[in-house]
Design an enzyme around this catalytic site. Structure first.
Site, short mmCIF file in Angstrom:
data_model
loop_
_atom_site.label_atom_id
_atom_site.label_comp_id
_atom_site.label_asym_id
_atom_site.label_seq_id
_atom_site.Cartn_x
_atom_site.Cartn_y
_atom_site.Cartn_z
N CYS A 215 -58.24 46.63 33.41
CA CYS A 215 -59.01 47.33 34.46
C CYS A 215 -58.94 46.60 35.80
O CYS A 215 -59.28 47.17 36.84
CB CYS A 215 -60.47 47.48 34.05
SG CYS A 215 -60.66 48.33 32.49
N HIS B 44 -65.02 48.67 40.10
CA HIS B 44 -64.38 49.35 38.96
C HIS B 44 -65.43 50.24 38.29
O HIS B 44 -66.55 49.80 38.02
CB HIS B 44 -63.86 48.30 37.98
CG HIS B 44 -63.49 48.87 36.64
ND1 HIS B 44 -62.69 49.96 36.50
CD2 HIS B 44 -63.86 48.49 35.38
CE1 HIS B 44 -62.56 50.24 35.21
NE2 HIS B 44 -63.26 49.36 34.52
N ASN C 26 -64.22 55.97 32.66
CA ASN C 26 -63.51 54.72 32.97
C ASN C 26 -62.00 54.98 32.91
O ASN C 26 -61.45 55.22 31.84
CB ASN C 26 -63.93 53.66 31.95
CG ASN C 26 -63.32 52.30 32.20
OD1 ASN C 26 -62.35 52.18 32.94
ND2 ASN C 26 -63.88 51.28 31.60
N1 ACO Z 1 -73.40 58.64 20.61
C1 ACO Z 1 -74.51 58.37 19.93
N2 ACO Z 1 -74.79 57.15 19.41
C2 ACO Z 1 -73.91 56.18 19.62
C3 ACO Z 1 -72.71 56.38 20.33
C4 ACO Z 1 -72.46 57.68 20.83
N3 ACO Z 1 -71.36 57.99 21.53
N4 ACO Z 1 -72.03 55.23 20.39
C5 ACO Z 1 -72.75 54.32 19.72
N5 ACO Z 1 -73.88 54.89 19.26
C6 ACO Z 1 -74.95 54.27 18.49
C7 ACO Z 1 -74.48 53.04 17.74
O1 ACO Z 1 -73.85 53.40 16.54
C8 ACO Z 1 -75.79 52.33 17.51
O2 ACO Z 1 -76.46 52.92 16.43
P1 ACO Z 1 -77.24 52.01 15.37
O3 ACO Z 1 -78.32 51.32 16.19
O4 ACO Z 1 -77.74 53.01 14.40
O5 ACO Z 1 -76.23 51.06 14.85
C9 ACO Z 1 -76.58 52.65 18.79
O6 ACO Z 1 -75.97 53.82 19.37
C10 ACO Z 1 -76.58 51.53 19.80
O7 ACO Z 1 -75.26 51.06 19.90
P2 ACO Z 1 -74.84 49.95 20.92
O8 ACO Z 1 -73.37 49.73 20.86
O9 ACO Z 1 -75.71 48.76 20.78
O10 ACO Z 1 -75.23 50.72 22.28
P3 ACO Z 1 -75.27 50.17 23.75
O11 ACO Z 1 -76.58 50.40 24.34
O12 ACO Z 1 -74.68 48.79 23.88
O13 ACO Z 1 -74.26 51.19 24.47
C11 ACO Z 1 -72.02 51.18 25.29
C12 ACO Z 1 -72.92 51.27 24.07
C13 ACO Z 1 -72.28 52.39 26.17
C14 ACO Z 1 -70.57 51.18 24.81
C15 ACO Z 1 -72.33 49.86 26.05
O14 ACO Z 1 -72.32 48.77 25.20
C16 ACO Z 1 -71.38 49.61 27.18
O15 ACO Z 1 -71.39 50.31 28.17
N6 ACO Z 1 -70.54 48.57 27.06
C17 ACO Z 1 -69.54 48.28 28.07
C18 ACO Z 1 -68.30 48.93 27.62
C19 ACO Z 1 -67.32 49.20 28.72
O16 ACO Z 1 -67.63 49.57 29.81
N7 ACO Z 1 -66.05 49.01 28.36
C20 ACO Z 1 -65.02 49.36 29.22
C21 ACO Z 1 -63.94 48.37 29.23
S1 ACO Z 1 -64.38 46.95 30.14
C22 ACO Z 1 -64.72 47.52 31.58
O17 ACO Z 1 -64.13 48.43 32.05
C23 ACO Z 1 -65.80 46.88 32.33
#
Ligand code: ACO
Length: 324
Positions: A113, A251, A281
């Site tokens: 990214c 980004h 993204n």
């Molecule tokens: N729909 C519904 N529920 C979901 C989904 C979905 N799409 N995805 C995950 N869940 C559930 C999980 O299974 C989990 O359930 P559980 O508690 O029963 O196990 C619950 O939601 C919480 O999951 P987490 O992964 O802890 O959720 P979080 O609040 O961290 O959000 C997310 C997830 C959105 C991916 C977040 O961690 C995030 O934004 N991370 C950064 C990722 C990113 O931007 N990556 C891009 C590459 S790097 C960059 O570009 C910066």
């Protein structure tokens, strides 16, 4: 000393719009969850005639037109991408042939990214040495080909698209400063372990390796902290404050990362450019698409200080200050 100044920008998004409602039909998720956790409402998905190099070429043609520069005038063509459709030749060589940039040398750059920011820094250094050079820098991705569409943790986040700009040397304005960083020790938090292929059979056979794998929560924490530090380092080095910046183009990873970053920097929300709601993204394409939109919306005036920051797989991250 000459600095690299942007002569023109362009972007190209695939025609197909994939909404959160569409994703509800594909995995166990909801519009409410995706919007609240990521701020993403739609993303674009590449289809026929929209391979990575084709999106990149259309974005490049628009940037060339805006710059008033012909393809033959380009000396260097770089594509920042982590989703080239072949290992060799590079996406940049395909673009060179497609747009007719026959006098350019061309290659790809992979810093996930952060690829476009790394590319801007490199362009700035070429131009400092050879100010008359004209450089076409593109960020382009087709991440939809690298998604596991059964994994709700990742498939909701990413989209396809391309953005481009043409750069040359100028004395009064352009790239002022840049801070870039990497930390390969954390690679397991975000990776794709097998190379790209146009061959659909190979993609199926090597399914798991082809897909992007991510530990979302850890990536989130690192992304906020790393981008904040990169921006603070840059502001300190230039002895300016966040209030001196006219527009911040980060980004576009997800709205919660951007909100936290804005809060920690003490930045004015109005000055942070956001389009992650429309495109998700798009990795290396996200900053140049945002730059092109900001430019075409006339949010950049000559002399404005523009701040870029990014974070991505590797990990790679950084910040850049540009006087428009
Ligand atoms: N729909 C519904 N529920 C979901 C989904 C979905 N799409 N995805 C995950 N869940 C559930 C999980 O299974 C989990 O359930 P559980 O508690 O029963 O196990 C619950 O939601 C919480 O999951 P987490 O992964 O802890 O959720 P979080 O609040 O961290 O959000 C997310 C997830 C959105 C991916 C977040 O961690 C995030 O934004 N991370 C950064 C990722 C990113 O931007 N990556 C891009 C590459 S790097 C960059 O570009 C910066």
């Amino acid at each position: 000393m000459h600095r690299a100044v942007v002569l023109g920008t362009g972007s190209c998004l695939p025609r197909r719009v994939l909404t959160n409602d569409d994703l509800e039909q594909m995995v166990d998720t909801s519009d409410e969850w995706i919007t609240a956790r990521t701020g993403i409402r739609t993303r674009r998905i590449a289809g026929d005639g929209e391979q990575n190099y084709q999106l990149a070429s259309r974005a490049a043609e628009k940037a060339l037109e805006a710059a008033g520069v012909s393809a033959e005038e380009i000396d260097l063509l770089v594509v920042a991408t982590l989703t080239p459709h072949m290992m060799m030749p590079s996406c940049a060589c395909f673009v060179q042939a497609e747009i007719g940039a026959k006098n350019a040398f061309a290659f790809d750059l992979n810093a996930a990214c952060s690829g476009f920011l790394y590319g801007l820094d490199m362009a700035g250094k070429y131009i400092a040495a050879t100010p008359e050079m004209k450089i076409l820098l593109i960020g382009s991705e087709t991440l939809s080909a690298r998604m596991n569409w059964e994994d709700r943790n990742t498939c909701i986040l990413f989209g396809d698209g391309a953005g481009a700009c043409v750069l040359t040397g100028a004395k009064q304005r352009g790239i002022v400063d840049c801070c870039l960083y990497s930390d390969g020790s954390l690679w397991k938090l975000l990776y794709m372990d097998s190379p790209a292929s146009r061959n659909p059979d190979l993609l199926i056979e090597e399914r798991n390796g082809c897909f992007l794998q991510m530990t979302g929560r850890d990536v989130f924490k690192h992304a906020v902290r790393a981008m904040e530090n990169a921006v603070v380092d840059l502001l300190n080095r230039q002895q300016i404050s966040i209030n001196d910046i006219s527009l911040i183009i980060p980004h576009q990873a997800n709205i919660r990362i951007l909100s936290k970053l804005t809060e920690r920097l003490g930045a004015d929300q109005e000055k942070v450019f956001i389009n992650v709601d429309k495109y998700g993204n798009t990795s290396a394409a996200s900053i140049p698409i945002a730059l092109d939109e900001a430019n075409r919306q006339k949010r950049l005036k000559q002399g404005d200080l523009v701040l870029f920051c990014s974070f991505g797989g590797g990990f790679t991250w950084g910040s850049m200050l540009m006087q428009w």
